[in-house]
Scaffold this motif. Structure first.
Motif, PDB file in Angstrom:
ATOM      1  N   TRP A  25      26.600  42.515  38.362  1.00 24.72           N
ATOM      2  CA  TRP A  25      27.819  41.700  38.410  1.00 24.72           C
ATOM      3  C   TRP A  25      28.123  41.132  37.028  1.00 24.72           C
ATOM      4  N   PHE A  26      27.113  40.581  36.366  1.00 23.00           N
ATOM      5  CA  PHE A  26      27.293  39.972  35.046  1.00 23.00           C
ATOM      6  C   PHE A  26      27.768  41.008  34.034  1.00 23.00           C
ATOM      7  N   THR A  27      27.145  42.182  34.031  1.00 23.50           N
ATOM      8  CA  THR A  27      27.522  43.243  33.102  1.00 23.50           C
ATOM      9  C   THR A  27      28.970  43.665  33.320  1.00 23.50           C
ATOM     10  N   THR A  28      29.376  43.798  34.569  1.00 19.30           N
ATOM     11  CA  THR A  28      30.763  44.155  34.882  1.00 19.30           C
ATOM     12  C   THR A  28      31.720  43.095  34.364  1.00 19.30           C
ATOM     13  N   GLN A  29      31.399  41.832  34.556  1.00 20.96           N
ATOM     14  CA  GLN A  29      32.270  40.752  34.100  1.00 20.96           C
ATOM     15  C   GLN A  29      32.423  40.759  32.584  1.00 20.96           C
ATOM     16  N   VAL A  30      31.334  40.950  31.857  1.00 19.91           N
ATOM     17  CA  VAL A  30      31.389  40.967  30.393  1.00 19.91           C
ATOM     18  C   VAL A  30      32.185  42.175  29.913  1.00 19.91           C
ATOM     19  N   ALA A  37      36.379  48.983  31.695  1.00 24.93           N
ATOM     20  CA  ALA A  37      36.173  49.099  33.146  1.00 24.93           C
ATOM     21  C   ALA A  37      37.056  48.133  33.947  1.00 24.93           C
ATOM     22  N   VAL A  38      38.275  47.915  33.472  1.00 21.47           N
ATOM     23  CA  VAL A  38      39.205  47.036  34.172  1.00 21.47           C
ATOM     24  C   VAL A  38      39.917  47.849  35.254  1.00 21.47           C
ATOM     25  N   PRO A  39      39.807  47.448  36.520  1.00 23.96           N
ATOM     26  CA  PRO A  39      40.465  48.200  37.595  1.00 23.96           C
ATOM     27  C   PRO A  39      41.968  48.309  37.350  1.00 23.96           C
ATOM     28  N   GLY A  40      42.511  49.495  37.611  1.00 24.49           N
ATOM     29  CA  GLY A  40      43.943  49.711  37.458  1.00 24.49           C
ATOM     30  C   GLY A  40      44.374  50.080  36.048  1.00 24.49           C
ATOM     31  N   THR A  41      43.447  50.137  35.110  1.00 27.67           N
ATOM     32  CA  THR A  41      43.784  50.483  33.735  1.00 27.67           C
ATOM     33  C   THR A  41      43.632  51.981  33.534  1.00 27.67           C
ATOM     34  N   ASP A  42      44.678  52.607  32.987  1.00 21.92           N
ATOM     35  CA  ASP A  42      44.647  54.039  32.704  1.00 21.92           C
ATOM     36  C   ASP A  42      44.173  54.226  31.270  1.00 21.92           C
ATOM     37  N   TYR A  43      42.887  54.484  31.096  1.00 15.81           N
ATOM     38  CA  TYR A  43      42.309  54.619  29.766  1.00 15.81           C
ATOM     39  C   TYR A  43      42.681  55.940  29.095  1.00 15.81           C
TER      40      TYR A  43
END
Length: 78
Positions: A25-30, A37-43
């Motif tokens: 969870w912490f790694t995802t937040q950072v 890894a932002v949901p909805g972002t088209d990289y």
């Protein structure tokens, strides 16, 4: 909450600390804080890379940083 903390503290070992601490969870937040890894972002979407460098900020000899007049006015009025 204190009882849960004490239980986790007593149960912690080098093998399970990542699970007890919520490391995933912490790694995802950072990562999301820094734009990964932002949901909805088209990289894969093209982005503009032709940007001025250095940024158009003026530095006085005293070390003060001043914004260009148009920006300063907008910042103060908003």
């Amino acid at each position: 909450m204190q009882a849960d903390f004490n239980r986790r503290w007593d149960a912690a070992t080098t093998e399970n600390i990542a699970d007890l601490a919520g490391l995933d969870w912490f790694t995802t937040q950072v990562r999301q804080l820094y734009g990964f890894a932002v949901p909805g972002t088209d990289y894969d979407r093209p982005v503009g890379t032709n940007v001025p460098w250095p940024a158009p900020v003026l530095a006085a000899a005293s070390g003060d940083v001043r914004l260009p007049e148009a920006r300063a006015t907008a910042a103060l009025s908003g």
